[in-house]
Scaffold this motif. Structure first.
Motif, short mmCIF file in Angstrom:
data_model
loop_
_atom_site.label_atom_id
_atom_site.label_comp_id
_atom_site.label_asym_id
_atom_site.label_seq_id
_atom_site.Cartn_x
_atom_site.Cartn_y
_atom_site.Cartn_z
N PHE A 10 -5.02 5.70 -5.88
CA PHE A 10 -4.48 4.73 -4.94
C PHE A 10 -4.73 5.14 -3.50
N ALA B 154 0.84 -1.21 0.00
CA ALA B 154 0.00 0.00 0.00
C ALA B 154 0.87 1.26 0.00
N THR C 49 -9.07 -3.37 1.49
CA THR C 49 -7.85 -4.14 1.64
C THR C 49 -7.60 -4.84 0.31
N PHE D 287 -6.86 2.49 -1.28
CA PHE D 287 -6.23 1.84 -0.13
C PHE D 287 -6.89 2.26 1.18
#
Length: 122
Positions: A50, A17, A58, A54
């Motif tokens: 992103f 992540a 999950t 995130f």
């Protein structure tokens, strides 16, 4: 780094992540088109995606195979919940200049326990 090497590094950073690390793999003027949405233009737009994704889900990418041809790497992937997809990455000078991804977003919403937008339900 070869296109397949860039994609393997992309997977490593995705699974950590690491938003900033992922963004650094993209060229400044890149395009990311996940076919379930409109294309994103530029590194910052991709980093924002992103960050948002995130924060709400999950996500884990398990590589099934990576194929390479010239500037292109194609990755078939799955996640631990059973979602499957594939991604096409065009890489120049060690940076992703174009990415296209295919996956079932409705299944993603359901598996992650996310609300399904009205337009998916008709």
């Amino acid at each position: 780094m070869s296109p397949s090497g860039v994609v393997r590094e992309w997977v490593r950073r995705f699974n950590a992540a690491d938003v900033e690390g992922l963004a650094a793999l993209y060229a400044e003027d890149c395009v990311n088109h996940q076919v379930v949405t409109e294309p994103l233009y530029g590194r910052e737009a991709i980093a924002s995606l992103f960050r948002r994704e995130f924060a709400r889900a999950t996500m884990v990418c398990e590589v099934e195979q990576i194929l390479e041809d010239g500037e292109w790497a194609v990755m078939e992937w799955r996640d631990p919940l059973g979602l499957r997809g594939c991604g096409f990455f065009r890489v120049r000078d060690g940076r992703i200049v174009f990415q296209r991804g295919y996956f079932d977003q409705l299944s993603f919403f359901r598996q992650q326990g996310l609300p399904v937008p009205e337009h998916y339900l008709g």
